[in-house]
Design a protein around this motif. Structure first.
Motif, short mmCIF file in Angstrom:
data_model
loop_
_atom_site.label_atom_id
_atom_site.label_comp_id
_atom_site.label_asym_id
_atom_site.label_seq_id
_atom_site.Cartn_x
_atom_site.Cartn_y
_atom_site.Cartn_z
N PRO A 38 5.20 28.70 27.90
CA PRO A 38 4.11 27.36 28.49
C PRO A 38 2.87 28.32 28.92
CG PRO A 38 6.34 28.17 29.44
CD PRO A 38 5.94 28.74 28.22
N TRP A 39 2.41 29.84 28.74
CA TRP A 39 2.04 30.72 29.43
C TRP A 39 0.52 30.11 29.07
CZ3 TRP A 39 -0.28 33.58 32.26
CH2 TRP A 39 -1.06 34.66 32.00
N ARG A 40 0.08 29.79 27.84
CA ARG A 40 -1.02 29.09 28.02
C ARG A 40 -1.75 28.32 28.16
NH1 ARG A 40 -1.63 32.97 22.37
NH2 ARG A 40 -2.24 34.10 23.05
N LEU A 41 -0.87 27.20 28.36
CA LEU A 41 -0.45 26.03 29.23
C LEU A 41 -1.19 25.59 30.51
CD1 LEU A 41 -0.14 22.98 29.33
CD2 LEU A 41 2.38 23.02 29.11
N LEU A 42 -0.14 26.90 31.03
CA LEU A 42 -0.31 26.81 32.55
C LEU A 42 -1.74 27.51 33.14
CD1 LEU A 42 3.35 28.16 33.68
CD2 LEU A 42 2.89 26.26 34.02
N LEU A 43 -2.01 28.30 32.31
CA LEU A 43 -3.13 29.23 32.12
C LEU A 43 -4.30 27.93 31.75
CD1 LEU A 43 -4.89 31.83 33.10
CD2 LEU A 43 -5.09 32.03 30.24
N GLY A 44 -5.02 27.74 31.00
CA GLY A 44 -5.17 26.18 31.25
C GLY A 44 -5.37 25.01 32.13
N ILE A 45 -4.47 24.26 32.20
CA ILE A 45 -4.60 23.64 33.58
C ILE A 45 -4.70 24.37 34.99
CG2 ILE A 45 -2.55 22.58 35.16
CD1 ILE A 45 -0.85 22.00 33.05
N ALA A 46 -4.54 25.43 34.95
CA ALA A 46 -4.83 26.36 36.57
C ALA A 46 -6.25 26.86 36.58
CB ALA A 46 -4.33 27.75 35.96
N ALA A 47 -7.00 26.95 35.33
CA ALA A 47 -8.16 27.31 35.32
C ALA A 47 -9.39 25.67 35.61
CB ALA A 47 -8.51 27.92 33.60
N ASN A 48 -8.34 24.66 34.75
CA ASN A 48 -9.67 23.66 34.86
C ASN A 48 -9.11 23.32 36.77
OD1 ASN A 48 -8.60 20.50 35.64
ND2 ASN A 48 -10.57 20.31 34.66
N ALA A 49 -7.67 23.81 37.51
CA ALA A 49 -8.01 23.41 39.03
C ALA A 49 -8.74 24.07 39.77
CB ALA A 49 -6.48 23.86 39.37
N PRO A 67 -6.97 29.29 16.93
CA PRO A 67 -6.31 27.78 17.48
C PRO A 67 -6.45 27.41 19.28
CG PRO A 67 -5.48 28.40 14.94
CD PRO A 67 -6.23 30.26 15.60
N ASP A 68 -5.93 28.40 19.03
CA ASP A 68 -5.16 28.30 20.83
C ASP A 68 -6.80 28.94 21.78
OD1 ASP A 68 -2.84 27.82 20.61
OD2 ASP A 68 -1.74 29.49 21.44
N HIS A 69 -7.39 29.72 21.51
CA HIS A 69 -9.13 30.62 21.48
C HIS A 69 -9.89 29.05 21.74
CE1 HIS A 69 -12.44 32.33 22.43
NE2 HIS A 69 -13.03 31.78 21.24
N ILE A 70 -9.51 28.09 20.81
CA ILE A 70 -10.75 26.67 20.48
C ILE A 70 -10.29 25.71 21.72
CG2 ILE A 70 -11.66 24.69 19.17
CD1 ILE A 70 -11.26 26.60 16.82
N SER A 71 -8.99 26.00 21.92
CA SER A 71 -8.26 24.98 22.79
C SER A 71 -8.77 25.17 23.97
CB SER A 71 -7.44 24.67 22.23
OG SER A 71 -6.34 24.41 20.93
N LEU A 72 -8.00 26.61 24.82
CA LEU A 72 -8.54 26.94 25.37
C LEU A 72 -9.90 26.82 26.43
CD1 LEU A 72 -6.61 28.04 28.30
CD2 LEU A 72 -7.76 30.51 27.88
N THR A 73 -10.80 27.15 25.97
CA THR A 73 -12.12 26.91 25.45
C THR A 73 -12.95 25.43 26.09
OG1 THR A 73 -12.62 28.89 24.51
CG2 THR A 73 -14.65 27.74 24.82
N LEU A 74 -12.02 24.42 24.86
CA LEU A 74 -12.44 23.33 24.99
C LEU A 74 -12.15 22.40 26.08
CD1 LEU A 74 -12.60 21.91 21.57
CD2 LEU A 74 -14.71 22.17 22.97
#
Length: 365
Positions: free
Chosen positions: A78-89, A289-296
């Motif tokens: 979940p680390w990168r998932l939580l990072l992406g959600i937190a960045a959006n919030a 792949p994770d780099h692209i996903s987190l950036t988008l």
């Protein structure tokens, strides 16, 4: 035939949206008429406008593109998932005060207020479902993007009101705006934004996910081409309706300085959002792949929801829609650049590697 037509429409989506904007500028009347259609709900549940209904259908279709098993796989790491959600919030907390300071020297404080409210509405919205489609094109980790979309959508009844309270403090009478619109922002944050995101964003998405589970993968494959077609028409109709008020007035009463400022502010917000996602992915040493996903996921927000909310609560200030419409086009342009051979942040999966399942989420942005 339908699939080929949809593929062509997807490739030309940006051009089709520009066409809708042009139509809204020269013929805003039908769009304003459609935006005024309201349906009174029973049992004092309030009323629903046509744009709200279209947005709910769009998010329901997005939910149909979510595979529960893909999300469960991402949750195990979940680390990168939580990072992406937190960045959006948290992005509005970082960017909006900086924009407020930068715009203080602009001579018309009411125009600054409109721009800040518009940018705030965009940044406070959950991640756009279309990020999954762009991530697929760019070789990203599609299940990770989808999980980020679902997670940020689930949190939106909390994050959107918090963002609006922040905007009210920045554009209030002690800031740069008017008491009337500060009160409107606080009222929207306290009583309007939460129910709006719950009814028009979260619940439709959850209903779509549930329908996919009940139908099963085999049945859903037969339905998806028609769902994509409905979603595409939905997107273009929403573009036209949302743009009708703002662009119609911009052409009837031209203000080139305000239009240029709106484009500049939205471009800065969009670029900084993408750059933040890019920096975080490098900081955490993501693979390509994770780099692209987190950036988008960090750079793309649900501008359709922002435009519907702006039209419902700030119809007396159509200028609020200008940065939202600009951001919508710019984020697709930047996402498309990531998917081009020269613009990819990382290499796409090799041709002989297992292909990731393509999401059917058709640009719910």
């Amino acid at each position: 035939m339908i699939i080929r037509g949809l593929a062509a429409a997807q490739r030309w989506l940006l051009g089709l949206m520009l066409g809708c904007y042009a139509l809204a500028g020269v013929a805003p009347g039908p769009g304003e008429l459609l935006r005024g259609i309201r349906l009174q709900l029973p049992f004092q549940f309030g009323e629903v406008t046509l744009p709200m209904g279209l947005l709910a259908v769009m998010l329901g279709n997005a939910g149909l593109g979510v595979r529960v098993r893909d999300i469960s796989e991402v949750i195990r790491r979940p680390w990168r998932l939580l990072l992406g959600i937190a960045a959006n919030a948290l992005l509005p907390v970082v960017l909006l005060p900086a924009f407020a300071v930068f715009l203080r020297s602009w001579p018309d404080p009411l125009e600054v207020e409109c721009l800040l409210v518009g940018v705030m509405l965009v940044l406070a919205m959950p991640i756009a479902g279309g990020a999954a489609s762009w991530g697929q094109n760019a070789g990203g980790n599609v299940p990770l993007v989808v999980a980020m979309v679902v997670g940020s959508t689930a949190l939106s009844p909390l994050t959107v009101p918090l963002g609006l309270h922040l905007a009210a403090r920045l554009v209030g009478p002690d800031g740069i705006g008017s008491l009337d619109d500060t009160t409107r922002l606080d009222r929207l944050a306290g009583t309007g934004a939460g129910p709006f995101t719950l009814a028009s964003v979260v619940l439709p998405c959850l209903v779509g996910i549930l329908i996919r589970v009940l139908l099963g993968e085999r049945r859903i494959r037969h339905v998806l081409p028609w769902v994509k077609a409905v979603n595409l028409v939905n997107i273009l109709l929403l573009c036209y309706i949302n743009a009708a008020g703002a662009l119609g007035q911009a052409i009837a009463h031209p203000d080139p300085d305000l239009l240029a400022l709106a484009v500049m502010v939205s471009a800065a917000a969009c670029a900084l959002s993408f750059l933040l996602g890019r920096w975080m992915s490098r900081w955490t040493r993501c693979d390509a792949p994770d780099h692209i996903s987190l950036t988008l996921a960090t750079g793309m927000n649900n501008t359709s929801a922002a435009a519907v909310l702006a039209a419902a609560w700030f119809s007396h200030r159509p200028e609020v829609l200008l940065p939202i419409l600009s951001y919508s086009l710019l984020q697709k342009t930047m996402a498309g650049a990531m998917g081009s051979p020269t613009g990819r942040s990382g290499s796409a999966p090799p041709a002989d590697s297992p292909a990731q399942p393509a999401p059917h989420i058709t640009e719910t942005a």
